[in-house]
Design a protein around this motif. Structure first.
Motif, PDB file in Angstrom:
ATOM      1  N   UNK A  45      -2.998 -35.279 -13.431  1.00  0.00           N
ATOM      2  CA  UNK A  45      -4.004 -34.804 -12.475  1.00  0.00           C
ATOM      3  C   UNK A  45      -5.110 -34.138 -13.283  1.00  0.00           C
ATOM      4  N   UNK A  46      -6.255 -34.800 -13.418  1.00  0.00           N
ATOM      5  CA  UNK A  46      -7.311 -34.271 -14.287  1.00  0.00           C
ATOM      6  C   UNK A  46      -7.890 -32.955 -13.784  1.00  0.00           C
ATOM      7  N   UNK A  47      -7.662 -32.621 -12.511  1.00  0.00           N
ATOM      8  CA  UNK A  47      -8.162 -31.342 -11.993  1.00  0.00           C
ATOM      9  C   UNK A  47      -7.377 -30.162 -12.540  1.00  0.00           C
ATOM     10  N   UNK A  48      -6.242 -30.426 -13.206  1.00  0.00           N
ATOM     11  CA  UNK A  48      -5.407 -29.348 -13.736  1.00  0.00           C
ATOM     12  C   UNK A  48      -5.746 -29.006 -15.179  1.00  0.00           C
ATOM     13  N   UNK A  49      -6.772 -29.631 -15.745  1.00  0.00           N
ATOM     14  CA  UNK A  49      -7.210 -29.261 -17.084  1.00  0.00           C
ATOM     15  C   UNK A  49      -8.126 -28.043 -17.019  1.00  0.00           C
ATOM     16  N   UNK A  50      -8.022 -27.180 -18.026  1.00  0.00           N
ATOM     17  CA  UNK A  50      -8.874 -26.000 -18.139  1.00  0.00           C
ATOM     18  C   UNK A  50      -9.371 -25.897 -19.586  1.00  0.00           C
ATOM     19  N   UNK A  51     -10.618 -25.523 -19.746  1.00  0.00           N
ATOM     20  CA  UNK A  51     -11.142 -25.156 -21.062  1.00  0.00           C
ATOM     21  C   UNK A  51     -11.329 -23.652 -21.032  1.00  0.00           C
ATOM     22  N   UNK A  88     -11.414 -22.159 -28.785  1.00  0.00           N
ATOM     23  CA  UNK A  88     -10.928 -22.083 -27.415  1.00  0.00           C
ATOM     24  C   UNK A  88      -9.685 -22.956 -27.325  1.00  0.00           C
ATOM     25  N   UNK A  89      -9.163 -23.107 -26.128  1.00  0.00           N
ATOM     26  CA  UNK A  89      -7.977 -23.939 -25.919  1.00  0.00           C
ATOM     27  C   UNK A  89      -8.178 -24.789 -24.678  1.00  0.00           C
ATOM     28  N   UNK A  90      -7.888 -26.061 -24.816  1.00  0.00           N
ATOM     29  CA  UNK A  90      -7.807 -26.957 -23.669  1.00  0.00           C
ATOM     30  C   UNK A  90      -6.361 -26.950 -23.203  1.00  0.00           C
ATOM     31  N   UNK A  91      -6.150 -26.632 -21.949  1.00  0.00           N
ATOM     32  CA  UNK A  91      -4.779 -26.546 -21.433  1.00  0.00           C
ATOM     33  C   UNK A  91      -4.606 -27.475 -20.238  1.00  0.00           C
ATOM     34  N   UNK A  92      -3.386 -27.925 -20.065  1.00  0.00           N
ATOM     35  CA  UNK A  92      -3.005 -28.688 -18.878  1.00  0.00           C
ATOM     36  C   UNK A  92      -1.989 -27.856 -18.126  1.00  0.00           C
ATOM     37  N   UNK A 219      -6.361 -18.438 -19.681  1.00  0.00           N
ATOM     38  CA  UNK A 219      -6.940 -19.278 -20.730  1.00  0.00           C
ATOM     39  C   UNK A 219      -5.922 -20.291 -21.246  1.00  0.00           C
ATOM     40  N   UNK A 220      -4.657 -19.882 -21.317  1.00  0.00           N
ATOM     41  CA  UNK A 220      -3.558 -20.754 -21.695  1.00  0.00           C
ATOM     42  C   UNK A 220      -2.270 -20.108 -21.214  1.00  0.00           C
ATOM     43  N   UNK A 221      -1.199 -20.888 -21.202  1.00  0.00           N
ATOM     44  CA  UNK A 221       0.035 -20.415 -20.583  1.00  0.00           C
ATOM     45  C   UNK A 221       0.610 -19.181 -21.268  1.00  0.00           C
ATOM     46  N   UNK A 222       0.342 -19.020 -22.561  1.00  0.00           N
ATOM     47  CA  UNK A 222       0.911 -17.902 -23.306  1.00  0.00           C
ATOM     48  C   UNK A 222       0.082 -16.620 -23.198  1.00  0.00           C
ATOM     49  N   UNK A 223      -0.959 -16.631 -22.367  1.00  0.00           N
ATOM     50  CA  UNK A 223      -1.772 -15.438 -22.132  1.00  0.00           C
ATOM     51  C   UNK A 223      -1.830 -15.146 -20.645  1.00  0.00           C
ATOM     52  N   UNK A 224      -1.974 -13.877 -20.299  1.00  0.00           N
ATOM     53  CA  UNK A 224      -2.176 -13.498 -18.903  1.00  0.00           C
ATOM     54  C   UNK A 224      -3.245 -12.421 -18.861  1.00  0.00           C
ATOM     55  N   UNK A 225      -4.190 -12.572 -17.917  1.00  0.00           N
ATOM     56  CA  UNK A 225      -5.333 -11.671 -17.792  1.00  0.00           C
ATOM     57  C   UNK A 225      -5.233 -10.939 -16.461  1.00  0.00           C
ATOM     58  N   UNK A 226      -5.421  -9.634 -16.506  1.00  0.00           N
ATOM     59  CA  UNK A 226      -5.332  -8.793 -15.317  1.00  0.00           C
ATOM     60  C   UNK A 226      -6.602  -7.968 -15.191  1.00  0.00           C
TER      61      UNK A 226
END
Length: 318
Positions: A45-51, A88-92, A219-226
């Motif tokens: 699902x290309x909508x699930x990509x994030x830069x 940066x990171x491209x994530x799915x 930004x990626x699965x290994x980070x969380x922003x609050x």
């Protein structure tokens, strides 16, 4: 300023099989970046990509296209010798039951360092904790999460940007969660400590029910922003935020391993996939723990206690 042009077939070290299904083209311009990810797998699902924290600017069934400014999307700036690098990171972001697992791929644009460019000097509150081959970080950030905070003083009602991350060497990509967070006036929690609850009940941002606090897109699965709205607790005193960080299997979200915040219009929402908002239903009652799932090669989810601070919340009207 000369930019390097990066183009070619993607080779992912974390999942070599993915490389034969995808192609990435990256065009680094002086002020903006264009990235085109082309997929051949029909399940993707290309909508699930994030830069970084940016959604695609255009989509098709097989392509996700990002055309973004270097000052957006949480690009990180670093100087090495005569080069100025933006990373940066491209994530799915895969759903829990998808056949395509979440993954992350680095994105790098390198430029000649401008002769008149010098880095800003920070004295950040950013703490590091090690456990096995995992390294946890938690820190105060600036307003767009692109750099460490320049101040540890926050006016009442403003936002306190908090970023936590986990770096892994041999693990598969991990999902970082904040299981619990409370504010206190001491660097160590004591039974008699006065506390202000922020996150409770296995990942429920309870403070968001009475404020504008929220989780930001990852930004990626290994980070969380609050984004934590500065609260009326211990005004003018030193405040420490005590958190329990959990590194978890990104495909293993459940009632006890999640990140939920409250939207005044829609109710409880799951940070990582709104299709599974029902995992947040227990935030109004009790979220039960389940048996720990394997994270990688027989290893289990890792829990790390962390303390952020001191910081100060000020009331400009007092």
């Amino acid at each position: 300023m000369m930019a390097f042009f990066w183009q070619g077939t993607l080779f992912l070290s974390l999942a070599a099989a993915v490389s034969v299904y995808a192609d990435m083209k990256l065009d680094c311009r002086p002020d903006f970046v264009t990235l085109v990810w082309t997929e051949s797998r029909s399940q993707a699902d290309t909508s699930l990509f994030r830069l970084g924290n940016c959604f695609p600017t255009s989509l098709s069934a097989r392509e996700a296209v990002f055309s973004v400014d270097l000052n957006d999307c949480n690009f990180r700036r670093m100087v090495t010798g005569d080069q100025l690098m933006y990373t940066n990171d491209l994530t799915y972001i895969s759903s829990p039951h998808s056949h395509i697992h979440p993954f992350t791929h680095p994105v790098v644009c390198a430029y000649e360092r401008p002769k008149d460019w010098y880095p800003l000097i920070y004295d950040p509150v950013f703490n590091t904790y090690g456990q096995g081959d995992l390294v946890f970080h938690i820190g105060l950030m600036n307003g767009d999460f692109s750099s460490p905070a320049e101040s540890t003083s926050f006016p009442l009602g403003s936002f306190i940007p908090v970023m936590a991350s986990v770096a892994q060497k041999t693990h598969q990509p991990l999902l970082l969660l904040l299981e619990e967070c409370v504010a206190a006036t001491t660097p160590e929690l004591q039974p008699e400590s006065s506390i202000y609850p922020i996150i409770t009940n296995k990942g429920c941002l309870v403070d968001s029910k009475i404020s504008r606090s929220k989780f930001e897109p990852r930004p990626k699965s290994s980070e969380i922003l609050l984004s934590l709205q500065a609260f009326r607790f211990a005004l003018g005193e030193e405040v420490f935020i005590h958190c329990k960080l959990v590194a978890w299997d990104p495909t293993g979200l459940d009632n006890a391993h999640k990140a939920c915040h409250y939207d005044k219009e829609f109710g409880w929402e799951l940070l990582d996939n709104s299709a599974y908002n029902n995992l947040c239903d227990c935030c109004e009652s009790s979220c039960k723990s389940r048996k720990t799932r394997s994270v990688a090669s027989g290893k289990h989810g890792i829990v790390q206690n962390a303390v952020l601070g001191p910081l100060t919340i000020t009331d400009l009207n007092s």
